[in-house]
Scaffold this active site. Structure first.
Site, PDB file in Angstrom:
ATOM      1  N   CYS A   1       0.839  -1.204   0.000  1.00 21.23           N
ATOM      2  CA  CYS A   1       0.000   0.000   0.000  1.00 21.23           C
ATOM      3  C   CYS A   1       0.877   1.259   0.000  1.00 21.23           C
ATOM      4  CB  CYS A   1      -0.969  -0.041   1.181  1.00 21.23           C
ATOM      5  SG  CYS A   1      -2.351   1.112   0.990  1.00 21.23           S
TER       6      CYS A   1
ATOM      7  N   HIS B   1      -3.653  -5.383   1.389  1.00 20.74           N
ATOM      8  CA  HIS B   1      -3.430  -5.748   2.785  1.00 20.74           C
ATOM      9  C   HIS B   1      -3.905  -7.193   2.991  1.00 20.74           C
ATOM     10  CE1 HIS B   1      -2.421  -1.669   3.967  1.00 20.74           C
ATOM     11  NE2 HIS B   1      -3.520  -1.225   3.358  1.00 20.74           N
TER      12      HIS B   1
END
Length: 485
Positions: free
Chosen positions: A329, A427
């Site tokens: 991310c 994630h």
């Protein structure tokens, strides 16, 4: 319908753990129960079934209840992006950044969101199990409180007060907290739970007797300190690792000031063949086979901080010697050539150079991407599942060599032409056993033991419910939940 609230004498007293335990204990009895945290301040979040985001602790509690995570379970989420401000998320959607003073003025509106969510959950379940935040005795935060006693008074629910004896001063914590509450709030506390006890309970009994005599309130039980226990942290980084033998992969993670969703690394910390090191300010990056750049709530500021620590040349040296580098991310965004934040979503508006290791750039957009996804890794075609929480939109030639092929037809992330660098927005990357094993092999571990992280989490939720049955006064708990004894 009944509502029961767990409040703590301090942060990390065990509120999340006890709520998770009670949720699974009730579910075992066939009771429909939902978790609820009115206001949460955390950088670890999860994507919900209705396309919003909530604190990860509530997502785990939803699992304990056998429910999909929903935004009503955590209607107010505050994600700090500086020492004085945070992104404010209401019913799963970011409404903007606020400093403490502005949020204080906003609290009456946040209270309406909290009460509306609670009402919906209460209409759908027999019991709503509520987790407070921090301590109810924070005098400076009492006005317009929606996180602790302010909420309990508004919905007229009983409260259990939990304290951590492993910290020391448990009786002072409990009695002192009661003394700082108003008379009506003090009456609302129906009992105590003492958490993380080690030793002979008989030696503690005189203190428990004194506490009950002094306060007129029962001790509902004493929970033992659990060894080899894991529950995803609400915010604090869990650095514990069991002793590991044999071949091990060394993995290093820089602890960025605004590190987010570091629970991504829990499957590695728990893996018997991984030696995971979190490296903080002022520490040199030690030798490792894999460096992971984690998520960040303030990517440009955290990248500047990483450079100030002297870690950029250390990362480049790691690559020159054949090490692997993974960005997740915000960590993915750091790998690119440029980071643009024209609207000041994560700090002052502006642009910053990235590490320049992959040929793409990222621009932050006002609309955050929130998705639960599945797909296959470019490595070994392994099945991967996870979730996206990011405002960044990345574009550039490097993304043609995608790291993940998603089931919805999109590509995600990138892998370098030489295979040393991999970046992804996903994630939960290590939670599927096959994907975790493929990534560890990519990083240099020859013979990998597959570990089922979801099974480990389920095992420990069951262990928590066992502790309720063995160590707490379940008859009184059922009464507090409005159930027949």
């Amino acid at each position: 319908m009944s509502t029961l609230m767990v409040q703590g004498t301090t942060s990390d007293a065990g509120k999340s753990t006890l709520v998770t335990a009670l949720c699974r204990w009730l579910r075992r009895q066939g009771v429909t129960v939902a978790p609820f945290k009115p206001q949460n301040m955390a950088l670890n979040s999860a994507v919900t079934v209705d396309g919003g985001e909530i604190g990860r602790a509530q997502a785990v509690q939803a699992q304990a209840c056998g429910l999909p995570a929903h935004t009503d379970m955590n209607p107010v989420l505050l994600k700090p992006n500086s020492d004085t401000g945070a992104q404010v998320i209401i019913h799963g959607r970011a409404i903007g950044n606020m400093n403490a003073s502005r949020y204080h003025d906003y609290k009456p509106q946040a209270r309406q969101a909290v009460l509306a969510s609670h009402q919906r959950l209460a209409g759908a379940c027999q019991v709503v199990m509520v987790e407070g935040a921090g301590s109810p005795a924070e005098i400076n935060l009492r006005a317009n409180d929606i996180a602790n006693m302010g909420f309990a008074e508004a919905v007229d629910c009983p409260v259990i007060l939990i304290a951590d004896i492993d910290r020391g001063g448990v009786f002072a914590h409990l009695v002192g907290t009661l003394e700082l509450l108003s008379p009506s709030e003090r009456t609302r506390v129906r009992g105590f739970v003492i958490n993380r006890f080690r030793g002979d309970l008989a030696l503690l009994q005189p203190g428990l007797d004194w506490l009950e005599q002094r306060t007129g309130k029962p001790v509902l039980g004493v929970l033992p300190y659990l060894q080899d226990f894991h529950l995803e942290a609400e915010d604090a980084i869990d650095r514990r690792q069991a002793a590991k033998t044999g071949e091990r992969l060394r993995v290093v993670v820089p602890v960025l000031p605004r590190i987010s969703n570091h629970t991504d690394l829990d499957p590695l910390r728990l893996h018997p063949q991984v030696e995971l090191s979190f490296v903080g300010a002022g520490e040199a990056i030690p030798p490792a086979e894999l460096i992971v750049l984690p998520g960040s709530k303030s990517v440009r500021a955290d990248l500047d901080w990483l450079r100030q620590q002297g870690w950029e040349p250390a990362i480049l040296r790691h690559l020159r010697y054949g090490g692997r580098l993974l960005g997740i991310c915000g960590g993915l965004q750091m790998l690119g050539e440029r980071l643009d934040d024209p609207h000041g979503l994560e700090g002052p508006a502006g642009a910053s150079p990235g590490l320049g290791l992959l040929e793409f750039s990222t621009r932050l957009a006002a609309q955050k991407q929130l998705r639960n996804v599945r797909g296959r890794l470019c490595l070994e075609d392994a099945i991967v599942s996870g979730y996206e929480i990011h405002a960044g939109v990345s574009a550039g030639p490097a993304l043609a060599r995608m790291a993940v092929c998603l089931d919805d037809g999109r590509g995600d992330g990138a892998i370098s032409a030489d295979g040393q660098i991999l970046g992804t927005y996903l994630h939960g990357l290590f939670e599927q056993p096959g994907a975790c094993a493929a990534l560890l092999r990519w990083a240099g571990l020859a013979q990998v033991r597959e570990v089922d992280y979801h099974a480990l989490r389920e095992r420990d939720i069951e262990r928590l419910a066992d502790q309720v049955e063995q160590h707490l006064d379940t008859a009184r708990l059922r009464q507090l939940c409005g159930l027949s004894s």
